[in-house]
Write a protein that holds these residues in place. Structure first.
Motif, PDB file in Angstrom:
ATOM      1  N   ALA A  38       4.068  -1.952  -7.871  1.00 11.34           N
ATOM      2  CA  ALA A  38       3.549  -3.187  -7.280  1.00 11.34           C
ATOM      3  C   ALA A  38       2.327  -2.837  -6.441  1.00 11.34           C
ATOM      4  O   ALA A  38       2.294  -1.785  -5.789  1.00 11.34           O
ATOM      5  CB  ALA A  38       4.617  -3.858  -6.409  1.00 11.34           C
ATOM      6  N   SER A  39       1.320  -3.706  -6.472  1.00 11.09           N
ATOM      7  CA  SER A  39       0.118  -3.476  -5.659  1.00 11.09           C
ATOM      8  C   SER A  39      -0.137  -4.705  -4.800  1.00 11.09           C
ATOM      9  O   SER A  39       0.291  -5.814  -5.125  1.00 11.09           O
ATOM     10  CB  SER A  39      -1.099  -3.200  -6.540  1.00 11.09           C
ATOM     11  N   GLY A  40      -0.850  -4.492  -3.701  1.00  6.89           N
ATOM     12  CA  GLY A  40      -1.170  -5.614  -2.831  1.00  6.89           C
ATOM     13  C   GLY A  40      -1.762  -5.164  -1.520  1.00  6.89           C
ATOM     14  O   GLY A  40      -2.689  -4.344  -1.485  1.00  6.89           O
ATOM     15  N   ARG A  41      -1.166  -5.672  -0.433  1.00  4.87           N
ATOM     16  CA  ARG A  41      -1.704  -5.425   0.898  1.00  4.87           C
ATOM     17  C   ARG A  41      -0.596  -4.990   1.841  1.00  4.87           C
ATOM     18  O   ARG A  41       0.508  -5.526   1.830  1.00  4.87           O
ATOM     19  CB  ARG A  41      -2.347  -6.705   1.439  1.00  4.87           C
ATOM     20  N   GLY A  42      -0.904  -4.006   2.663  1.00  5.11           N
ATOM     21  CA  GLY A  42      -0.038  -3.626   3.768  1.00  5.11           C
ATOM     22  C   GLY A  42      -0.891  -3.475   5.013  1.00  5.11           C
ATOM     23  O   GLY A  42      -2.108  -3.305   4.934  1.00  5.11           O
ATOM     24  N   LYS A  43      -0.241  -3.520   6.165  1.00  5.39           N
ATOM     25  CA  LYS A  43      -0.989  -3.407   7.416  1.00  5.39           C
ATOM     26  C   LYS A  43      -0.282  -2.432   8.356  1.00  5.39           C
ATOM     27  O   LYS A  43       0.152  -2.792   9.448  1.00  5.39           O
ATOM     28  CB  LYS A  43      -1.126  -4.790   8.068  1.00  5.39           C
ATOM     29  N   PRO A  44      -0.187  -1.179   7.935  1.00  2.71           N
ATOM     30  CA  PRO A  44       0.577  -0.235   8.744  1.00  2.71           C
ATOM     31  C   PRO A  44      -0.203   0.346   9.924  1.00  2.71           C
ATOM     32  O   PRO A  44       0.386   0.907  10.833  1.00  2.71           O
ATOM     33  CB  PRO A  44       0.918   0.856   7.733  1.00  2.71           C
ATOM     34  N   PHE A  45      -1.506   0.241   9.892  1.00  2.72           N
ATOM     35  CA  PHE A  45      -2.324   0.901  10.912  1.00  2.72           C
ATOM     36  C   PHE A  45      -3.236  -0.083  11.641  1.00  2.72           C
ATOM     37  O   PHE A  45      -4.303   0.287  12.121  1.00  2.72           O
ATOM     38  CB  PHE A  45      -3.157   2.019  10.280  1.00  2.72           C
ATOM     39  N   GLY A  46      -2.846  -1.362  11.659  1.00  2.00           N
ATOM     40  CA  GLY A  46      -3.628  -2.351  12.377  1.00  2.00           C
ATOM     41  C   GLY A  46      -4.681  -3.056  11.538  1.00  2.00           C
ATOM     42  O   GLY A  46      -5.261  -4.045  11.971  1.00  2.00           O
ATOM     43  N   THR A  47      -4.963  -2.556  10.345  1.00  2.00           N
ATOM     44  CA  THR A  47      -5.911  -3.197   9.436  1.00  2.00           C
ATOM     45  C   THR A  47      -5.292  -3.282   8.047  1.00  2.00           C
ATOM     46  O   THR A  47      -4.443  -2.470   7.683  1.00  2.00           O
ATOM     47  CB  THR A  47      -7.238  -2.411   9.332  1.00  2.00           C
ATOM     48  N   ASN A  48      -5.716  -4.285   7.278  1.00  2.00           N
ATOM     49  CA  ASN A  48      -5.222  -4.424   5.913  1.00  2.00           C
ATOM     50  C   ASN A  48      -5.636  -3.222   5.081  1.00  2.00           C
ATOM     51  O   ASN A  48      -6.781  -2.778   5.129  1.00  2.00           O
ATOM     52  CB  ASN A  48      -5.771  -5.697   5.266  1.00  2.00           C
ATOM     53  N   ARG A  49      -4.705  -2.696   4.285  1.00  2.00           N
ATOM     54  CA  ARG A  49      -4.991  -1.552   3.424  1.00  2.00           C
ATOM     55  C   ARG A  49      -4.573  -1.876   1.999  1.00  2.00           C
ATOM     56  O   ARG A  49      -3.512  -2.486   1.775  1.00  2.00           O
ATOM     57  CB  ARG A  49      -4.229  -0.316   3.919  1.00  2.00           C
ATOM     58  N   SER A  62      11.219   7.579  -3.644  1.00  2.00           N
ATOM     59  CA  SER A  62      10.746   8.477  -2.589  1.00  2.00           C
ATOM     60  C   SER A  62       9.872   9.605  -3.113  1.00  2.00           C
ATOM     61  O   SER A  62       9.203  10.284  -2.335  1.00  2.00           O
ATOM     62  CB  SER A  62      11.941   9.067  -1.829  1.00  2.00           C
ATOM     63  N   THR A  63       9.851   9.821  -4.454  1.00  2.00           N
ATOM     64  CA  THR A  63       9.014  10.887  -5.009  1.00  2.00           C
ATOM     65  C   THR A  63       7.561  10.454  -5.159  1.00  2.00           C
ATOM     66  O   THR A  63       6.697  11.273  -5.476  1.00  2.00           O
ATOM     67  CB  THR A  63       9.540  11.334  -6.382  1.00  2.00           C
ATOM     68  N   PHE A  64       7.296   9.169  -4.936  1.00  2.00           N
ATOM     69  CA  PHE A  64       5.938   8.643  -5.106  1.00  2.00           C
ATOM     70  C   PHE A  64       5.243   8.571  -3.754  1.00  2.00           C
ATOM     71  O   PHE A  64       5.779   7.969  -2.798  1.00  2.00           O
ATOM     72  CB  PHE A  64       6.001   7.255  -5.738  1.00  2.00           C
ATOM     73  N   ALA A  65       4.039   9.155  -3.685  1.00  2.00           N
ATOM     74  CA  ALA A  65       3.204   9.086  -2.467  1.00  2.00           C
ATOM     75  C   ALA A  65       4.042   9.423  -1.236  1.00  2.00           C
ATOM     76  O   ALA A  65       4.702  10.459  -1.197  1.00  2.00           O
ATOM     77  CB  ALA A  65       2.540   7.722  -2.357  1.00  2.00           C
ATOM     78  N   ASP A  66       4.062   8.532  -0.246  1.00  2.00           N
ATOM     79  CA  ASP A  66       4.810   8.765   0.987  1.00  2.00           C
ATOM     80  C   ASP A  66       6.070   7.904   0.972  1.00  2.00           C
ATOM     81  O   ASP A  66       6.048   6.744   1.370  1.00  2.00           O
ATOM     82  CB  ASP A  66       3.933   8.422   2.196  1.00  2.00           C
ATOM     83  N   ASN A  67       7.157   8.492   0.460  1.00  2.00           N
ATOM     84  CA  ASN A  67       8.437   7.770   0.366  1.00  2.00           C
ATOM     85  C   ASN A  67       8.304   6.442  -0.380  1.00  2.00           C
ATOM     86  O   ASN A  67       8.905   5.428  -0.002  1.00  2.00           O
ATOM     87  CB  ASN A  67       9.026   7.526   1.760  1.00  2.00           C
ATOM     88  N   GLY A  68       7.516   6.457  -1.435  1.00  2.00           N
ATOM     89  CA  GLY A  68       7.402   5.284  -2.304  1.00  2.00           C
ATOM     90  C   GLY A  68       6.261   4.351  -1.959  1.00  2.00           C
ATOM     91  O   GLY A  68       6.057   3.351  -2.652  1.00  2.00           O
ATOM     92  N   GLU A  69       5.501   4.642  -0.897  1.00  2.00           N
ATOM     93  CA  GLU A  69       4.419   3.763  -0.464  1.00  2.00           C
ATOM     94  C   GLU A  69       3.093   4.522  -0.430  1.00  2.00           C
ATOM     95  O   GLU A  69       3.029   5.652   0.036  1.00  2.00           O
ATOM     96  CB  GLU A  69       4.701   3.204   0.935  1.00  2.00           C
ATOM     97  N   LEU A  70       2.051   3.860  -0.903  1.00  2.00           N
ATOM     98  CA  LEU A  70       0.712   4.431  -0.895  1.00  2.00           C
ATOM     99  C   LEU A  70      -0.221   3.442  -0.211  1.00  2.00           C
ATOM    100  O   LEU A  70      -0.342   2.296  -0.653  1.00  2.00           O
ATOM    101  CB  LEU A  70       0.243   4.709  -2.326  1.00  2.00           C
ATOM    102  N   PHE A  71      -0.842   3.876   0.876  1.00  2.00           N
ATOM    103  CA  PHE A  71      -1.832   3.054   1.569  1.00  2.00           C
ATOM    104  C   PHE A  71      -3.189   3.734   1.450  1.00  2.00           C
ATOM    105  O   PHE A  71      -3.420   4.791   2.035  1.00  2.00           O
ATOM    106  CB  PHE A  71      -1.446   2.851   3.034  1.00  2.00           C
ATOM    107  N   ALA A  72      -4.070   3.122   0.651  1.00  2.00           N
ATOM    108  CA  ALA A  72      -5.383   3.724   0.396  1.00  2.00           C
ATOM    109  C   ALA A  72      -6.263   3.618   1.639  1.00  2.00           C
ATOM    110  O   ALA A  72      -6.115   2.684   2.433  1.00  2.00           O
ATOM    111  CB  ALA A  72      -6.052   3.022  -0.778  1.00  2.00           C
TER     112      ALA A  72
END
Length: 561
Positions: free
Chosen positions: A237-248, A263-273
């Motif tokens: 799934a792709s989209g938007r996350g805001k883990p560091f105060g800005t949309n990523r 959990s084997t993908f990126a950082d425990n299943g999550e990738l924030f570009a």
């Protein structure tokens, strides 16, 4: 080389050069010089999904103000292949869902293998902001498929707030894997979800928690805008996350059963570009790359980016520049989705224009690159195309016709927001034999094209004239009387010879397109003159059983049911 052959090659080279020059240019044979504009509702409309049926007709999802209220509802329309309204579809070219009390919006459309149509989005029966997920299935002619859901409609509530499906994909079991956003009631924050439905529309309760996997319930802004299923059946799934105060721009990998992130993908299943924006579009390329597109916002506006990742979530630094393709044409260049051509090239599309109401006007925008992320300058004048059609426009979805031409769908604004479909010429030559998809009957095999030499009795139409060259093989059939049964066949096919016969060299199974379905193999006879071939895993259709002997070839046709 004689003069006639030389003249032919020069003519064909000039023809190819001309066709290449048309790639990315408006197709004047479509609608009004390549552009179809339709104010479907008479008020505000938004095209948000496009597909092509097997007869070439074009189906578009169009949310619009169809009823006498201020608010959108759901529409699906159909065009003829040349861009005119197809009045034979649904009600004079339009299927509408809703009434003056409801509201709804469609975000995605797929034309299925049987030409039926699926659309999905959000819907509120009473017009409130408490939207539920909605999936609608139509027959090919635009009437509801009553075998799906409740008379062709599925409504499913995820949370107490607004729920929307932004995208869906059909998996290997014909199940609907949908992704989107559920808003927390009474809050501006939102959560990610992926839900799975059976082919008949019933929620698949074996998936996740009663059919729905929700994550990032963290009082933050989260959106899923696209989904895909990989060859190993995992869900991306792709989209938007805001883990560091800005949309990523974000990508997530979910286990097939929906029990958790992988959990084997990126950082425990999550990738924030490391780019500020939303990954509106995603595709898993045929080479295995996960490609996402969206805007990268900066102090000057936004640049369209395409990012490439390996299946484990690490950046593919061989793509573009260190894993990134970026283009800056105008102040705001935004990627809304992307598609892969049959030859592996990638087209990202969305909008390009000035900031807010500053010039130039926001316009349909597309850019093409090769699979390594290098801009393809044969698309338009310099690898990208900006098509201005109003004071504001953007392309939300795209598809490729059988002849390789590209269709973009979205909206264009003059007095109102209108549904708009734009068609561009295109030259795709997947097998690099000099013939494009429009004239090559099999653009995956170099040896098959209109200029190829026909080989007799092999069941393959090498020269694309619509038939195989047949030469009598009566002598062979007399020497080896072959019986094939059952026909039609579901699983095991039996090829019976009258006696142990070492004249048979190999047997090959060829599908209706001329491609090898099962490679040639030398039969082992022992004491049994019957050859057994397992066809259970082959798709239904007509197959050629090509029996190669020392005296010639015997071709038998069989139907796989």
């Amino acid at each position: 080389m004689n003069l006639r052959i030389l003249t032919y090659f020069i003519f064909h080279w000039l023809l190819i050069s001309t066709v290449f020059g048309q790639s990315g240019y408006l197709d004047p044979s479509f609608a009004d010089e390549g552009i179809m504009t339709w104010n479907v509702s008479g008020k505000q409309d938004n095209g948000h999904g496009i597909g092509v049926q097997s007869d070439g007709k074009i189906v578009v999802a169009s949310s619009g103000e169809f009823f006498d209220i201020f608010g959108f509802n759901i529409g699906v329309v159909r065009l003829t292949e040349d861009g005119n309204i197809d009045s034979t579809f649904a009600d004079n070219g339009r299927f509408l869902f809703g009434d003056e009390f409801s509201s709804g919006f469609i975000y995605h459309l797929e034309v299925l293998a049987d030409d039926k149509i699926l659309v999905a989005g959000g819907y509120s029966v009473d017009g409130s902001l408490n939207q539920e997920l909605i999936i609608i299935k139509l027959l090919a002619d635009g009437t509801p498929d009553t075998s799906f859901g409740d008379d062709g409609v599925v409504l499913q509530q995820i949370d107490d707030g607004e729920d929307y499906i932004h995208s869906f994909v059909i998996d290997y079991k014909d199940r609907i894997v949908a992704g989107g956003t559920c808003n927390i009631a009474g809050s501006v924050y939102s959560k990610n979800f992926v839900a799975r439905f059976e082919p008949n529309g019933i929620v698949d309760t074996s998936f996740a928690d009663n059919g729905v996997f929700i994550w990032n319930d963290n009082d933050n802004y989260n959106d899923v805008w696209d989904v895909a299923v990989s060859e190993d059946r995992a869900i991306f799934a792709s989209g938007r996350g805001k883990p560091f105060g800005t949309n990523r721009l974000s990508v997530y990998k979910i286990l097939e059963d929906g029990s958790s992130l992988d959990s084997t993908f990126a950082d425990n299943g999550e990738l924030f570009a490391p780019f500020q924006g939303t990954a509106y579009g995603m595709v898993i390329h045929s080479n295995g790359n996960i490609l996402i597109t969206g805007p990268n916002y900066n102090v000057n506006g936004a640049d369209l980016v395409v990012l490439a990742y390996h299946q484990d979530g690490t950046a593919n630094t061989d793509f573009g520049q260190d894993g990134v393709f970026m283009i800056d044409v105008n102040a705001n260049d935004i990627g809304l989705n992307l598609i892969e051509q049959p030859d592996g090239k990638i087209i990202a599309f969305g909008e390009s224009g000035g900031q807010l109401f500053s010039p130039p006007p926001r316009a349909f925008f597309s850019v093409r690159m090769d699979e390594d992320g290098i801009i393809d300058e044969t698309w338009g004048d310099q690898g990208y195309v900006v098509t201005e059609t109003g004071w504001m426009a953007w392309a939300s979805d795209a598809t490729i016709q059988d002849d390789g031409k590209i269709l973009l769908a979205g909206l264009s604004a003059e007095d109102n927001n209108d549904l708009q479909v734009v068609r561009y010429g295109n030259f795709i030559d997947t097998d690099m034999d000099g013939y494009g998809m429009e004239e090559d009957c099999n653009d995956l095999v170099f040896e098959i094209n209109p200029g190829a030499e026909e080989i007799a009795n092999n069941g393959i139409d090498e020269d694309c004239d619509g038939m195989d060259l047949l030469v009598s093989n009566a002598n062979v059939e007399k020497e080896i009387d072959v019986i094939i049964y059952p026909n039609p066949v579901e699983g095991e096919l039996l090829i019976k010879l009258p006696e142990i016969n070492q004249e048979v060299i190999s047997i090959e199974i060829i599908d209706g397109s001329g491609k090898t379905a099962l490679p040639a193999s030398r039969p082992v006879f022992n004491q049994d003159p019957t050859i057994r071939i397992n066809m259970a895993d082959l798709p239904s259709g007509l197959y050629l059983i090509s029996i190669h002997t020392s005296s010639g070839i015997i071709n038998k046709r069989v139907v796989k049911s």
